[in-house]
Design an enzyme around this catalytic site. Structure first.
Site, short mmCIF file in Angstrom:
data_model
loop_
_atom_site.label_atom_id
_atom_site.label_comp_id
_atom_site.label_asym_id
_atom_site.label_seq_id
_atom_site.Cartn_x
_atom_site.Cartn_y
_atom_site.Cartn_z
CE1 TYR A 18 4.98 3.32 6.52
CE2 TYR A 18 6.52 1.66 7.32
CZ TYR A 18 5.23 2.15 7.22
OH TYR A 18 4.20 1.47 7.82
CE1 TYR A 72 4.78 1.21 11.16
CE2 TYR A 72 5.06 -1.05 11.91
CZ TYR A 72 4.82 -0.13 10.88
OH TYR A 72 4.60 -0.58 9.60
CE LYS A 83 -0.14 2.64 15.35
NZ LYS A 83 0.37 1.29 15.45
N PRO A 99 -3.08 6.15 6.33
CG PRO A 99 -2.86 5.31 4.18
CD PRO A 99 -3.47 6.44 4.95
CG HIS A 132 7.19 -7.72 8.81
ND1 HIS A 132 6.92 -6.77 7.85
CD2 HIS A 132 7.19 -8.91 8.18
CE1 HIS A 132 6.76 -7.37 6.69
NE2 HIS A 132 6.92 -8.67 6.86
#
Length: 392
Positions: free
Chosen positions: A203, A387, A299, A295, A75
Site C-alpha cells: 500500500y 486487517y 473487508k 476496498p 500472506h
C-alpha cells in the site's frame, strides 16, 4: 403461475448467497437460489480476494476449501510505503494469524461447483423478482422466468443480491435507515499476466496519490492507482498506467515492477454505506445488500462471510431447536462487526489517500498518523488485528 416451496429462498448467487446455501445444505436445510444473471456472467466479474482466517474457516466448514488451500497465497504481512520507504506490518508476529490471497471469482467458482455436485436448485435468468409478505406469516418470492410467472413459498428470505438488488429496495422507506459517505476519488485498476512486484501487498501513500500492488496468483497481478472521478478508462493507456504506478512507489519497488499488456481495466468509485437494521421480519439482508466499504481495508467479501455466519447460526438454531433467539440477534450481531470494519476501512482510506483541497494542517496530521502507526507497537498491533479480521 407455478408454485413450489422451500425452507429458505436466497436471492442472489454471488459468494454470500452460494456460501449460505452450501452451509444450509450441509445440515439438511433446503434452499433455492434465484439470480437475474447467468452463472457465466457472475464468474466473469473481477473482484478482490484477500481472505481473513475466519472466512477461510467458513469456506472449509462449507466443504469448499480444498483448492483454496492448494492455490491460495498465504500472506504473513504486508507493506506500507510512504516518504519513499517501505514499512512492514507483520500480521503473523503481531496477531499469530495470516491472510490468504485467493480471488473472489475462484471462491465463487468453488461454491458453484459444490452446489451443482449436490444437485441443489439454482434458477438463473429470472426477472421481476419480488420478496413479498416477509413481514407476515406467509413470506414468498415471485418472479418471471422465460415469460412464465413463478412463486416460491418459504420460511425465510435471504437477500444476498448486492447493493443494487431488489431485496433492500423491497423494504418500506420508513422501516430502514441508511448511512453513506462518498469519497472524492476512485481507483483505476488493471489485471495483467505478469508476476507480482513483491510476495505480499504494498500500500503506497504518495504526493501524487495512493497506489496498491496486489496479485491474484504468482503470475497474475492486480494494480491500482488513485484517480479522479472524472477520469475515463479510455484516457489511460497501459504505458501511462505503468509509468504512474512506478512514480508512486519507492525506487526499490518501482524498479522491480514487471510490465505487460493488461486484459482488464476499470475505474471504481469509493463509498461507505450501511443500512440499519439488517432484518425485516423474515427477510434478512446479507453482504453488499446491507453494506459497502471502500476496498482499502480488504473487508467487503469478509464482511459478507461474517453476515452469512450469523444468519446460518440463526437458521440452524431455529430448525434444530425451534428457537428464534439467534435470528432475533442477527441484525445486532452483524452490524456490530460491520461498523467496526467500516471504521477500519474509512481509517485506512483517509490515512493512505491524498484528498482534494487538503490543507497543510490535514497533510501534517496524515503524516503524523502514518509515522505513529508504524513506529508504535500498539499502533501496528491495532492495524494488524483489524486487517486479519475481528472475531465473528
Amino acid at each position: 403461475m407455478t408454485k413450489r416451496r422451500t425452507q429458505v429462498c436466497i436471492i442472489g448467487s454471488g459468494p454470500s448467497g452460494l456460501l449460505l446455501g452450501q452451509l444450509l445444505n450441509g445440515i439438511g436445510i433446503e434452499a433455492i437460489i434465484l439470480d437475474r444473471v447467468s452463472k457465466d456472467y457472475i464468474l466473469g466479474r473481477v473482484r478482490a480476494g484477500v481472505l481473513e482466517p475466519g472466512t477461510v474457516a467458513l469456506l472449509d466448514q462449507a466443504g469448499v476449501g480444498k483448492r483454496l488451500h492448494s492455490e491460495g497465497l498465504v500472506h504473513d504481512g504486508f507493506d506500507i510505503a510512504f516518504d519513499g520507504t517501505l514499512h512492514n506490518v507483520s500480521l503473523k508476529e503481531l496477531t499469530g494469524k495470516s491472510v490468504t490471497v485467493y480471488g473472489q471469482t475462484e471462491v465463487t467458482r468453488d461454491l458453484f461447483d459444490a452446489r451443482e455436485a449436490c444437485g441443489q436448485i439454482s434458477i438463473h435468468g429470472v426477472e421481476d423478482v419480488r420478496p413479498t409478505d416477509f413481514g407476515g406469516a406467509t413470506p414468498h418470492v415471485t418472479f418471471l422466468k422465460d415469460g412464465v410467472s413463478h412463486r416460491i413459498d418459504c420460511d425465510f428470505i435471504a437477500g444476498c443480491d448486492g447493493f443494487h438488488g431488489v431485496s433492500r429496495h423491497a423494504v418500506p422507506d420508513e422501516a430502514i435507515r441508511t448511512f453513506e459517505k462518498l469519497y472524492p476519488f476512485g481507483w483505476l485498476g488493471i489485471l495483467a499476466d505478469v508476476p507480482p512486484v513483491r510476495h505480499e501487498l504494498v500500500y503506497a501513500n504518495h504526493p501524487r496519490g495512493f497506489a496498491l500492488c496486489s496479485m491474484r496468483s504468482c503470475d497474475r497481478s492486480r494494480y491500482y492507482v488513485q484517480c479522479s472521478l472524472e477520469d475515463r478508462v479510455e484516457s489511460w493507456s497501459d504505458d501511462r498506467f505503468w509509468d504512474e504506478l512506478r512514480r508512486r512507489l519507492p525506487d526499490s519497488v518501482a524498479e522491480a515492477v514487471t510490465t505487460g499488456p493488461s486484459f482488464e481495466k476499470s475505474i471504481a468509485p469509493l463509498r461507505s454505506f450501511v443500512c440499519e437494521p439488517m432484518r425485516f421480519g423474515r427477510l434478512f439482508l446479507v453482504g453488499d445488500a446491507a453494506h459497502i466499504v471502500p476496498p482499502t481495508g480488504a473487508k467487503g467479501l469478509n464482511l459478507a462471510a461474517s453476515d452469512v455466519h450469523y444468519l446460518f447460526e440463526g437458521l440452524r438454531e431455529f430448525y434444530a431447536e425451534g428457537s428464534s433467539g439467534a435470528l432475533d440477534a442477527y441484525s445486532m450481531r452483524a452490524l456490530d462487526r460491520v461498523w467496526k470494519a467500516v471504521r477500519f476501512s474509512w481509517w485506512m482510506t483517509i490515512m493512505l489517500h491524498r484528498f482534494p483541497e487538503t490543507s497543510e494542517f490535514d497533510q501534517r496530521i496524515q503524516e503524523a498518523e502514518l509515522h505513529y502507526v508504524m513506529e508504535s507497537p500498539a499502533g501496528r498491533a491495532s492495524l494488524a488485528e483489524n486487517y486479519v479480521g475481528l472475531p465473528f
